[in-house]
Scaffold this active site. Structure first.
Site, mmCIF file in Angstrom:
data_model
loop_
_atom_site.group_PDB
_atom_site.id
_atom_site.type_symbol
_atom_site.label_atom_id
_atom_site.label_comp_id
_atom_site.label_asym_id
_atom_site.label_seq_id
_atom_site.Cartn_x
_atom_site.Cartn_y
_atom_site.Cartn_z
ATOM 1 N N TYR A 170 41.891 32.552 27.724
ATOM 2 C CA TYR A 170 41.811 33.788 28.524
ATOM 3 C C TYR A 170 40.364 34.031 28.980
ATOM 4 O O TYR A 170 40.120 34.566 30.056
ATOM 5 C CB TYR A 170 42.347 34.963 27.713
ATOM 6 C CG TYR A 170 42.922 36.109 28.521
ATOM 7 C CD1 TYR A 170 43.686 35.882 29.662
ATOM 8 C CD2 TYR A 170 42.714 37.425 28.129
ATOM 9 C CE1 TYR A 170 44.233 36.936 30.382
ATOM 10 C CE2 TYR A 170 43.262 38.489 28.844
ATOM 11 C CZ TYR A 170 44.012 38.233 29.969
ATOM 12 O OH TYR A 170 44.546 39.293 30.673
ATOM 13 N N LYS A 204 39.267 42.463 30.615
ATOM 14 C CA LYS A 204 40.232 43.404 30.020
ATOM 15 C C LYS A 204 39.539 44.355 29.034
ATOM 16 O O LYS A 204 39.938 45.525 28.928
ATOM 17 C CB LYS A 204 41.374 42.651 29.335
ATOM 18 C CG LYS A 204 42.388 42.052 30.294
ATOM 19 C CD LYS A 204 43.049 43.090 31.189
ATOM 20 C CE LYS A 204 44.228 42.537 31.985
ATOM 21 N NZ LYS A 204 44.663 43.449 33.064
HETATM 22 N N1 LIG Z 1 51.870 38.588 32.686
HETATM 23 C C1 LIG Z 1 51.316 38.821 31.515
HETATM 24 O O1 LIG Z 1 51.469 38.048 30.553
HETATM 25 C C2 LIG Z 1 50.499 40.064 31.332
HETATM 26 C C3 LIG Z 1 50.270 40.536 30.030
HETATM 27 C C4 LIG Z 1 49.490 41.682 29.854
HETATM 28 C C5 LIG Z 1 48.950 42.326 30.973
HETATM 29 N N2 LIG Z 1 49.194 41.829 32.228
HETATM 30 C C6 LIG Z 1 48.589 42.535 33.370
HETATM 31 O O2 LIG Z 1 49.610 43.039 34.199
HETATM 32 C C7 LIG Z 1 49.053 43.270 35.495
HETATM 33 C C8 LIG Z 1 50.017 42.756 36.553
HETATM 34 O O3 LIG Z 1 50.087 41.337 36.498
HETATM 35 P P1 LIG Z 1 51.450 40.510 36.534
HETATM 36 O O4 LIG Z 1 51.481 39.718 35.289
HETATM 37 O O5 LIG Z 1 52.593 41.368 36.908
HETATM 38 O O6 LIG Z 1 51.147 39.434 37.693
HETATM 39 P P2 LIG Z 1 51.319 39.452 39.301
HETATM 40 O O7 LIG Z 1 50.639 38.218 39.756
HETATM 41 O O8 LIG Z 1 52.739 39.648 39.660
HETATM 42 O O9 LIG Z 1 50.493 40.753 39.743
HETATM 43 C C9 LIG Z 1 49.100 40.756 39.908
HETATM 44 C C10 LIG Z 1 48.826 41.612 41.119
HETATM 45 O O10 LIG Z 1 47.423 41.828 41.310
HETATM 46 C C11 LIG Z 1 47.267 42.026 42.705
HETATM 47 N N3 LIG Z 1 45.873 41.909 43.123
HETATM 48 C C12 LIG Z 1 45.023 40.881 42.883
HETATM 49 N N4 LIG Z 1 43.839 41.120 43.484
HETATM 50 C C13 LIG Z 1 43.954 42.340 44.111
HETATM 51 C C14 LIG Z 1 43.087 43.128 44.907
HETATM 52 N N5 LIG Z 1 41.834 42.737 45.200
HETATM 53 N N6 LIG Z 1 43.552 44.321 45.386
HETATM 54 C C15 LIG Z 1 44.805 44.751 45.113
HETATM 55 N N7 LIG Z 1 45.679 44.031 44.360
HETATM 56 C C16 LIG Z 1 45.256 42.840 43.872
HETATM 57 C C17 LIG Z 1 48.139 40.936 43.317
HETATM 58 O O11 LIG Z 1 48.438 41.234 44.660
HETATM 59 C C18 LIG Z 1 49.357 40.994 42.425
HETATM 60 O O12 LIG Z 1 50.336 41.842 42.995
HETATM 61 C C19 LIG Z 1 47.674 42.609 35.499
HETATM 62 O O13 LIG Z 1 46.687 43.580 35.242
HETATM 63 C C20 LIG Z 1 47.781 41.666 34.316
HETATM 64 O O14 LIG Z 1 46.518 41.336 33.763
HETATM 65 C C21 LIG Z 1 49.961 40.729 32.429
#
Ligand SMILES: NC(=O)c1ccc[n+]([C@@H]2O[C@H](COP(=O)([O-])OP(=O)(O)OC[C@H]3O[C@@H](n4cnc5c(N)ncnc54)[C@H](O)[C@@H]3O)[C@@H](O)[C@H]2O)c1
Length: 255
Positions: A154, A161
């Site tokens: 990570y 984060k």
């Molecule tokens: N998937 C996992 O395992 C997980 C676990 C814990 C937390 N998260 C967090 O959840 C959140 C959503 O991620 P996800 O897993 O649904 O993936 P995802 O790829 O579906 O979503 C990530 C989003 O970030 C947006 N993004 C990136 N750069 C951007 C910018 N400059 N302006 C506006 N939007 C922007 C993208 O358009 C995308 O829609 C993130 O913060 C991620 O770190 C994910």
């Protein structure tokens, strides 16, 4: 009666129907909310297409969370669809591949800075841009991956984060007097586009279902989306600066 009846919500981060934000938007609509989505650049049309899979139509407005013009225009763009906001979901994360994947010591500042700006500072940017619309207070909810630990691969996204989690606490301090709560959901690994873009993601998710007392399904964003919906609702009226773990219980276990 739905959990979010009558609420007007701005939801960022719908990229595919695997996105956590897609499931938040789906649940929010099912629970009675009116939803406005954001997207940006080349992803905009994809978000518009995916939005058609939601239970009800949802407009998509342009927001690159690092773009000052988009941030300045956000309130007016939202007002074309709803007159105020009761809640905002930050579901945004990005880091260049060069600062993830297991080569932490080689991380270069320019790429680390991008990760911090898009993934952490953006929570402040979004909150400030949306604040003029949150005239009766409301709820801001973000998504984190537990920054208390150094995880495999990570790397600098984990550092981002940690900054994100700290940012949520300072926002809770400064927006509380306006009746705006700021909370995070700390999710276990879910196979989304963002997750799969982390080189070696399988090293992060490996063993999670076995370590979780409740078990864990990396293909199911529903538990995470439900927690976000709950924090957007009126059922956490005195909770802010909090991180709710939705990880099957892994965070609470020793070896
Ligand atoms: N998937 C996992 O395992 C997980 C676990 C814990 C937390 N998260 C967090 O959840 C959140 C959503 O991620 P996800 O897993 O649904 O993936 P995802 O790829 O579906 O979503 C990530 C989003 O970030 C947006 N993004 C990136 N750069 C951007 C910018 N400059 N302006 C506006 N939007 C922007 C993208 O358009 C995308 O829609 C993130 O913060 C991620 O770190 C994910």
């Amino acid at each position: 009666m739905g959990l979010l009846d009558g609420k007007k919500l701005l939801i960022t981060g719908v990229l595919t129907d695997h996105s956590i934000a897609f499931h938040v938007a789906r649940l929010a609509q099912q629970e009675g909310a009116e939803v406005v989505l954001t997207s940006f650049g080349r992803q905009f049309r994809l978000t518009q297409a995916i939005a058609k899979r939601l239970p009800a139509p949802a407009p998509v407005i342009e927001l690159d969370v690092t773009n000052d013009e988009d941030l300045a225009a956000l309130a007016d763009r939202v007002r074309e669809h709803v007159d105020h906001l009761d809640g905002v979901v930050h579901s945004i994360g990005f880091a260049p591949q060069s600062v993830m994947g297991g080569n932490f010591l080689a991380g270069q500042w320019a790429d680390v800075a991008t990760a911090l700006e898009v993934s952490a500072f953006s929570l402040k940017s979004l909150a400030v841009a949306a604040k003029p619309l949150m005239t009766s207070g409301g709820s801001i909810v973000g998504l984190t991956f537990d920054a208390s630990f150094a995880w495999p691969v990570y790397d600098w996204m984990g550092v981002a984060k940690a900054a994100f989690e700290s940012t949520s606490r300072y926002l809770a301090r400064d927006l509380g007097p306006d009746g705006i709560r700021v909370n995070l959901v700390s999710a276990g690994p879910i196979r989304t586009t963002a997750a799969k873009s982390i080189p070696g993601f399988e090293k992060m998710e490996g063993g999670w279902p076995e370590r979780a007392p409740l078990g864990w399904d990396q293909t199911n964003p529903e538990p995470t989306a439900r927690a976000v919906a709950a924090l957007l609702s009126d059922w956490f009226p005195a909770t802010t600066g909090e991180i709710v773990h939705v990880d099957g219980g892994v965070h609470a276990m020793g070896l």
